[in-house]
Design an enzyme around this catalytic site. Structure first.
Site, mmCIF file in Angstrom:
data_model
loop_
_atom_site.group_PDB
_atom_site.id
_atom_site.type_symbol
_atom_site.label_atom_id
_atom_site.label_comp_id
_atom_site.label_asym_id
_atom_site.label_seq_id
_atom_site.Cartn_x
_atom_site.Cartn_y
_atom_site.Cartn_z
ATOM 1 N N GLU A 235 0.831 -1.191 0.000
ATOM 2 C CA GLU A 235 0.000 0.000 0.000
ATOM 3 C C GLU A 235 0.872 1.251 0.000
ATOM 4 O O GLU A 235 1.946 1.248 0.600
ATOM 5 C CB GLU A 235 -0.918 -0.001 1.229
ATOM 6 C CG GLU A 235 -1.901 -1.169 1.255
ATOM 7 C CD GLU A 235 -2.854 -1.121 2.443
ATOM 8 O OE1 GLU A 235 -2.779 -0.155 3.229
ATOM 9 O OE2 GLU A 235 -3.681 -2.031 2.580
ATOM 10 N N HIS B 98 -8.237 0.944 1.941
ATOM 11 C CA HIS B 98 -7.930 0.782 3.369
ATOM 12 C C HIS B 98 -8.708 1.795 4.221
ATOM 13 O O HIS B 98 -8.140 2.651 4.895
ATOM 14 C CB HIS B 98 -6.428 0.927 3.624
ATOM 15 C CG HIS B 98 -6.007 0.238 4.900
ATOM 16 N ND1 HIS B 98 -4.746 -0.272 5.101
ATOM 17 C CD2 HIS B 98 -6.679 -0.016 6.054
ATOM 18 C CE1 HIS B 98 -4.655 -0.803 6.308
ATOM 19 N NE2 HIS B 98 -5.824 -0.656 6.905
#
Length: 533
Positions: A260, A278
């Site tokens: 990420e 997220h």
């Protein structure tokens, strides 16, 4: 002088109110490094979120600093060892986002079940295609929950309201505790085969990364829908994409990714995948809870009170000087117990033996051992305060017994428990003094006598005693560059069961450990990291 609390990032007004009356509250842009370092010179406490880096340089710039607070769950932007070395307390808000995370998993599951995202996108593009986006109901379906920690429990409680049947996989939860929640515990393979929906709620550890991969996805129903709002990498994204492409999985809801930020993924090509960036903790309530929690912790710390969410403090309150060396001993024994047991016992007894029990209160050792028991198997930071709550959540009863009798060690701590399969595991240790230096030693494991430093990466092999075993293990480890720093073999009789313990210079991957065990026909193998933090 009024203590200075430095706010380096935006904080909820309620959190600021907690601090305003007792402290000199100052603000700085934490991303402006020069300004941050200058402001830290007068700070007694600093509160950050995720953008501000509090590393050794920052801590060195703050001679008055007593506490670093992260208004969130993680501590990636705080250099905890540097803070600990300086005696600076580090606190966070470990439970601030658990409701938000559970609700995000529910949201993803519902969106996948009813094709909400794809239908919305199509309609906004001028397409009215009701039949194309026909979904499925939840009522009467089997939902598999992988991980019954705090978030997993919250998810299970909420999804149960839809009239679902709940099963769960979690080797560290007792069946009685699961039954209280209306959940039936099963093995992972059974969960994969039976579930109509699967939601993952596990911490990210070497054991859980890739837990659901290509092999596991061969077991699922073709109409299963899989949700991961826990941690990236728990499910193999490439394998999941293949299963979706081949029609072996009906849909997925993904909030977390192996790497990420993630803006490209094979999963993004599928209309039956709902993907979010997220967002598990991204609610106003979670952010406000985090700020309020750490503000209260900062206030307690600066007032010299007990701090529940301190992640690098041995214990609150007064602990006798003679008891303090036993705290890391008890914690390490708890870690070894869990590693060797391969699960959590229904009941664990912490026994403290020696003259110290007549001189001091040793009840804190129960908390220390509890901290060790759960530190490797739960996602949140385990502290002396939340360890009993974690034990209760998993239905584990932990007792403390004392015995003033002295044996060969002045004071001895033993962690002992019976497992659901009938096995009993025990591990004991002592603090041994060599001149001015104290060493933590493991002295016994399941009846095998040891004299082993409780430090570093330890491996335990149980096998039938015979020649050549030590060399065989050394060959497997040496072939991949794993260096053995120390080795010890204990046995009760020649040719009987033996225990080999190895201290190695680096962690050993699970597959390599299993290969070494198979190479010698070991009955069991386990590993634990006792590296000093």
């Amino acid at each position: 002088m009024t203590p200075v609390v430095l706010i380096a990032e935006e904080l909820a007004p309620a959190a600021l109110d907690v601090l305003a009356h007792d402290f000199d509250v100052r603000h700085v842009d934490g991303t402006d490094r020069a300004a941050l370092l200058a402001a830290l010179a007068d700070a007694d406490a600093v509160i950050v979120r995720s953008a501000t880096q509090i590393n050794a340089e920052a801590i060195a710039a703050a001679p008055r600093l007593k506490v670093v607070a992260r208004a969130g769950v993680g501590l990636d932007n705080v250099e905890v060892p540097a803070a600990t070395a300086r005696g600076v307390m580090v606190v966070n808000a470990p439970t601030s986002n658990i409701v938000s995370a559970a609700e995000q998993a529910i949201a993803l599951l519902l969106a996948v079940a009813r094709n909400t995202a794809s239908a919305s996108s199509a309609l906004k593009n001028g397409e009215w295609k009701r039949s194309k986006y026909t979904g499925v109901e939840l009522q009467g379906k089997t939902v598999g929950v992988v991980g019954l920690g705090r978030i997993g429990v919250l998810f299970a409680q909420r999804i149960a309201a839809f009239g679902t049947r709940l099963i769960a996989y979690d080797p560290y939860v007792q069946p009685a505790r699961a039954a209280q929640l209306g959940v039936r515990l099963v093995g992972l393979e059974e969960l994969l085969r039976e579930s109509d929906f699967i939601s993952i709620h596990l911490p990210k550890t070497p054991e859980t990364v890739g837990l659901i991969g290509a092999k596991e996805l061969q077991l699922v129903k073709p109409d299963v829908r899989i949700i991961n709002a826990a941690r990236g990498g728990l499910i193999d994204e490439e394998a999941l994409a293949d299963a979706l492409a081949e029609g072996r999985v009906a849909g997925a809801g993904i909030d977390v990714y192996l790497k990420e930020p993630c803006t490209t993924s094979p999963l993004f090509a599928f209309d039956n995948v709902v993907a979010t960036p997220h967002l598990g903790a991204s609610t106003h309530e979670a952010q406000d809870k985090a700020g309020l929690a750490v503000a209260k912790s900062v206030k307690l710390a600066l007032q010299g009170e007990f701090v529940p969410d301190a992640v690098n403090v041995q214990a609150g309150g007064v602990v006798a000087e003679e008891v303090r060396p036993l705290l890391p001993l008890a914690e390490k024994l708890g870690k070894v117990f869990t590693a060797v047991a391969g699960g959590v016992a229904a009941g664990v007894t912490i026994e403290v033996r020696g003259e110290i029990v007549n001189l001091h209160d040793v009840s804190v050792l129960k908390l220390a051992a509890s901290k060790g028991l759960f530190s490797a198997i739960v996602e949140e930071q385990v502290t002396y305060v939340n360890a009993p709550l974690i034990a209760a959540d998993r239905g584990v009863e932990i007792d403390l017994t004392t015995n003033p009798e002295v044996n060969e060690h002045k004071n001895l701590v033993t962690v002992r428990g019976a497992l659901p399969d009938g096995r009993t595991v025990s591990v004991a240790g002592a603090v041994v003094t060599h001149g001015l230096r104290e060493q933590i030693k493991l002295t016994e494991l399941d009846g095998f006598d040891l004299e082993l430093d409780a430090d570093g990466n330890l491996l335990f092999f149980r096998y039938a005693d015979r020649p050549g075993v030590v060399g065989a293990v050394g060959t497997v480890l040496g072939a991949v560059g794993v260096n053995i720093a120390a080795m010890q073999v204990a046995r009760r009789e020649a040719g009987g069961e033996a225990l080999m313990t190895l201290t190695v210079d680096s962690p050993v991957a699970a597959d390599l450990l299993q290969r070494a065990a198979e190479n010698i026909g070991a009955a069991s193998v386990s590993a634990v990291d006792l590296t000093e933090e």
